[in-house]
Design a protein around this motif. Sequence first.
Motif, PDB file in Angstrom:
ATOM      1  N   PHE A  75      -6.896  -5.288   4.048  1.00 61.68           N
ATOM      2  CA  PHE A  75      -6.574  -4.448   2.891  1.00 61.68           C
ATOM      3  C   PHE A  75      -6.821  -5.205   1.594  1.00 61.68           C
ATOM      4  N   ASN A  76      -6.404  -6.472   1.564  1.00 66.44           N
ATOM      5  CA  ASN A  76      -6.586  -7.261   0.344  1.00 66.44           C
ATOM      6  C   ASN A  76      -8.057  -7.409  -0.018  1.00 66.44           C
ATOM      7  N   ILE A  77      -8.874  -7.725   0.990  1.00 68.56           N
ATOM      8  CA  ILE A  77     -10.299  -7.925   0.718  1.00 68.56           C
ATOM      9  C   ILE A  77     -10.938  -6.607   0.293  1.00 68.56           C
ATOM     10  N   LEU A  78     -10.533  -5.529   0.989  1.00 66.79           N
ATOM     11  CA  LEU A  78     -11.018  -4.187   0.644  1.00 66.79           C
ATOM     12  C   LEU A  78     -10.751  -3.888  -0.828  1.00 66.79           C
ATOM     13  N   SER A  79      -9.536  -4.237  -1.276  1.00 62.56           N
ATOM     14  CA  SER A  79      -9.170  -3.929  -2.663  1.00 62.56           C
ATOM     15  C   SER A  79     -10.051  -4.705  -3.636  1.00 62.56           C
ATOM     16  N   ARG A  80     -10.456  -5.904  -3.253  1.00 63.04           N
ATOM     17  CA  ARG A  80     -11.314  -6.688  -4.146  1.00 63.04           C
ATOM     18  C   ARG A  80     -12.686  -6.037  -4.297  1.00 63.04           C
ATOM     19  N   PHE A  81     -13.186  -5.459  -3.208  1.00 62.99           N
ATOM     20  CA  PHE A  81     -14.519  -4.856  -3.287  1.00 62.99           C
ATOM     21  C   PHE A  81     -14.494  -3.569  -4.089  1.00 62.99           C
ATOM     22  N   ILE A  82     -13.413  -2.778  -3.892  1.00 67.34           N
ATOM     23  CA  ILE A  82     -13.346  -1.512  -4.610  1.00 67.34           C
ATOM     24  C   ILE A  82     -13.026  -1.749  -6.078  1.00 67.34           C
ATOM     25  N   PRO A 138     -11.203   3.526  -9.414  1.00 65.65           N
ATOM     26  CA  PRO A 138     -11.334   2.280  -8.654  1.00 65.65           C
ATOM     27  C   PRO A 138     -10.125   1.362  -8.807  1.00 65.65           C
ATOM     28  N   SER A 139      -9.626   1.218 -10.047  1.00 69.44           N
ATOM     29  CA  SER A 139      -8.470   0.346 -10.241  1.00 69.44           C
ATOM     30  C   SER A 139      -7.220   0.915  -9.599  1.00 69.44           C
ATOM     31  N   ILE A 140      -7.080   2.243  -9.638  1.00 70.31           N
ATOM     32  CA  ILE A 140      -5.911   2.858  -9.014  1.00 70.31           C
ATOM     33  C   ILE A 140      -5.943   2.623  -7.507  1.00 70.31           C
ATOM     34  N   VAL A 141      -7.140   2.818  -6.923  1.00 66.71           N
ATOM     35  CA  VAL A 141      -7.273   2.617  -5.477  1.00 66.71           C
ATOM     36  C   VAL A 141      -6.946   1.175  -5.118  1.00 66.71           C
ATOM     37  N   THR A 142      -7.401   0.224  -5.949  1.00 73.25           N
ATOM     38  CA  THR A 142      -7.056  -1.177  -5.722  1.00 73.25           C
ATOM     39  C   THR A 142      -5.550  -1.363  -5.663  1.00 73.25           C
ATOM     40  N   GLY A 143      -4.853  -0.799  -6.660  1.00 75.71           N
ATOM     41  CA  GLY A 143      -3.400  -0.939  -6.708  1.00 75.71           C
ATOM     42  C   GLY A 143      -2.749  -0.343  -5.479  1.00 75.71           C
ATOM     43  N   VAL A 144      -3.234   0.832  -5.066  1.00 75.95           N
ATOM     44  CA  VAL A 144      -2.667   1.505  -3.904  1.00 75.95           C
ATOM     45  C   VAL A 144      -2.873   0.655  -2.647  1.00 75.95           C
ATOM     46  N   ILE A 145      -4.091   0.136  -2.485  1.00 74.11           N
ATOM     47  CA  ILE A 145      -4.375  -0.652  -1.277  1.00 74.11           C
ATOM     48  C   ILE A 145      -3.513  -1.905  -1.235  1.00 74.11           C
ATOM     49  N   LEU A 146      -3.348  -2.557  -2.403  1.00 73.29           N
ATOM     50  CA  LEU A 146      -2.521  -3.759  -2.424  1.00 73.29           C
ATOM     51  C   LEU A 146      -1.072  -3.429  -2.068  1.00 73.29           C
ATOM     52  N   ALA A 147      -0.592  -2.291  -2.571  1.00 72.46           N
ATOM     53  CA  ALA A 147       0.780  -1.890  -2.264  1.00 72.46           C
ATOM     54  C   ALA A 147       0.918  -1.596  -0.773  1.00 72.46           C
ATOM     55  N   THR A 160       0.629  -0.234 -11.504  1.00 67.40           N
ATOM     56  CA  THR A 160      -0.806  -0.533 -11.501  1.00 67.40           C
ATOM     57  C   THR A 160      -1.615   0.683 -11.926  1.00 67.40           C
ATOM     58  N   ALA A 161      -1.187   1.892 -11.489  1.00 62.54           N
ATOM     59  CA  ALA A 161      -1.936   3.099 -11.881  1.00 62.54           C
ATOM     60  C   ALA A 161      -1.825   3.307 -13.388  1.00 62.54           C
ATOM     61  N   GLU A 162      -0.634   3.050 -13.945  1.00 59.55           N
ATOM     62  CA  GLU A 162      -0.484   3.200 -15.392  1.00 59.55           C
ATOM     63  C   GLU A 162      -1.414   2.231 -16.120  1.00 59.55           C
ATOM     64  N   GLY A 163      -1.419   0.975 -15.654  1.00 58.00           N
ATOM     65  CA  GLY A 163      -2.295  -0.017 -16.284  1.00 58.00           C
ATOM     66  C   GLY A 163      -3.754   0.402 -16.217  1.00 58.00           C
TER      67      GLY A 163
END
Lengths: 322, 303
Positions: B291-298, B217-226, B180-183
């Motif tokens: 965590f999932n909802i958090l990732s959507r907001f970030i 922001p996208s990296i943080v999303t990926g991290v939170i989902l993981a 996800t971070a690469e993407g």
Amino acid sequence: MAIQFALQDGKSLSQRPSIAAYVVDRAFFLAAGLGAFTIVALVAYILWEIGGQALPAVIKNGPQFLVNTHWNVQNQSFGILPQIWGTLYSSLLALLIGGFVGVTIAIILTQDFLPHQIAVVFRTLIEMLAAIPSVVFGLWGIFVVIPFIRPAADWLHDVAGFIPFFGTSLSGPGMAPAVIVLAIMILPTVAAISQDAISLVPYKVKEAAYGMGTTRWEAILKVIVPTASGGISSSLVLGFGRALGETMALAMLIGNANQISLSLFSPANTLASLLASNFPEAGQIERQALMYAALVLLAITLVVNVIGTLILAWTSRKIVKA
Amino acid sequence: MMAKAAKIQDRRQSRPAPSKKFNLRRNVLELRSLRNVFLTAGACLVAALGAVPLISVLYMLVVKGGARLNLELFTELPPAGFEQGGGIGNAIQGTLATVAIASAISIPIAILAAIYLAEFRPEGPTSALARFLSKVLTGFPSILAGVFVYAAVVLLMGGYSALAGGVALAVLMLPTVTLTAEGAMRMVPQRMKDAAIGMGCTKTQVVWHVTLPTALPSIVTGVILAVARVAGESAPLLFTALFSNYWLRSVREPTASLSILIYNFSSMPFENQIELAWAASLVLVLIVLTFNILSRFIGRPQV
């Protein structure tokens, strides 16, 4: 970072990196390379560790291990044919149900069947399904699915007991509840990847079909789904891969009985749940045999996942080119 | 849609009535039309069926788990056999501890690897191999991470420990965060990076001052989902972190976790333990969904 934006006598705005910046750059490059190398090394180390631990059992049991049907700790005779059977049987049945529902959901969500807001809510619901932990599904399976299907299972066994699929009665845990829960667990994977595949189909393909006078479902079944078939089949393969490796829900629901049976209502076992239930209390010899079983599971899932990843890479490249 | 339909309707009316020979309109009672209606209804039904399990799971969690949701749940230790009451405090603590260890190990490595894959050598052979292996690893059965860590860490350290559990979860997090971070880094427009290089930045400066801040922001999303995913994992913890009925005092000791507690208590014949298993499930699902909802907001796209 020493960048100055002021022009000095018509000289260029940019300047060479300082020596320090250059050294930092090299060091950071090496660190990043090390990070990437860690992934490669990790996979190699995993194969080496599991392979190394399994080696004594591989030498001792040989290929017989794959076709023996007993897991007997006292006699130290181990075989995993029932587990291989249970793994493949449960995953295939789950794929049949989960794949069908998952692809249908992907079609419903991508072909404008639902108003936008409802589609968003529905998509979120399906994504949430993927977030529910495996143990919670296991618990739900024990206290909701098993009591729920027991009347139907009893009735089917009474009426159609001569068919091998209904040959035994459901005593509690068994293949049927495990398959139902497994199907629910792979559904989001299949739905998500299929949605991506279907939305990659160019609009003009669909419009051409409508222009020919097809009904909506004729366009979907004869044009859109075949065009997206590569992506859809990779979603099914990857869903199958997930089902093969799924552990906790199955360990809680399948009954952990080492037997080969076609019946949907008899307890069975899978490779992953064999590991989960026997590993913690195993002695040295049994542990080596379990490592061998882990190696077999690794080989099966690796093959399935590599096929799925390759289909996905191949078809998405083909569609983008076309 | 409506406007389009109205336009078509207009055109139809302005034309001369279609001859019997070339009627282009579809008869509603024709077999194909009926099949179409039937398939639509069937598909909607099947899709609705797909939403039933989630609703049922959530309902059971709220009803059965909610009944035990009180302060005691978070502060007490799990009860033994016939004991009444008790809580799951040490399991919550253990889950948080193992997930924290896993994050501390895997996130730095994963981000470094992603920088290499996205920025330094996007086309190189090591990158291609690492990318392919990450994709394969994401489909890796989680129990095998447990088996691996048992062989690599537990046998080495001479016992089960929270640390080993964390390492097992880290093995699962590493490939997902990397990909996800690469993407996310690849989504950063090339012209921004080119501009920075034109100013004389080194690749490292580009990464630190342009790519990472833009992709954050996208990296943080990926991290939170993981993190959300591994928080619910249980198979890798079974024989790495094991379980414990006491509070965690050192990372070298076995530790409890919510998921293993649910697994252990689900097979017990005591009503009290089963109620606690439901309450633990509710807490676990709440953690994961938060965590999932958090990732959507970030993760709202900001590029």
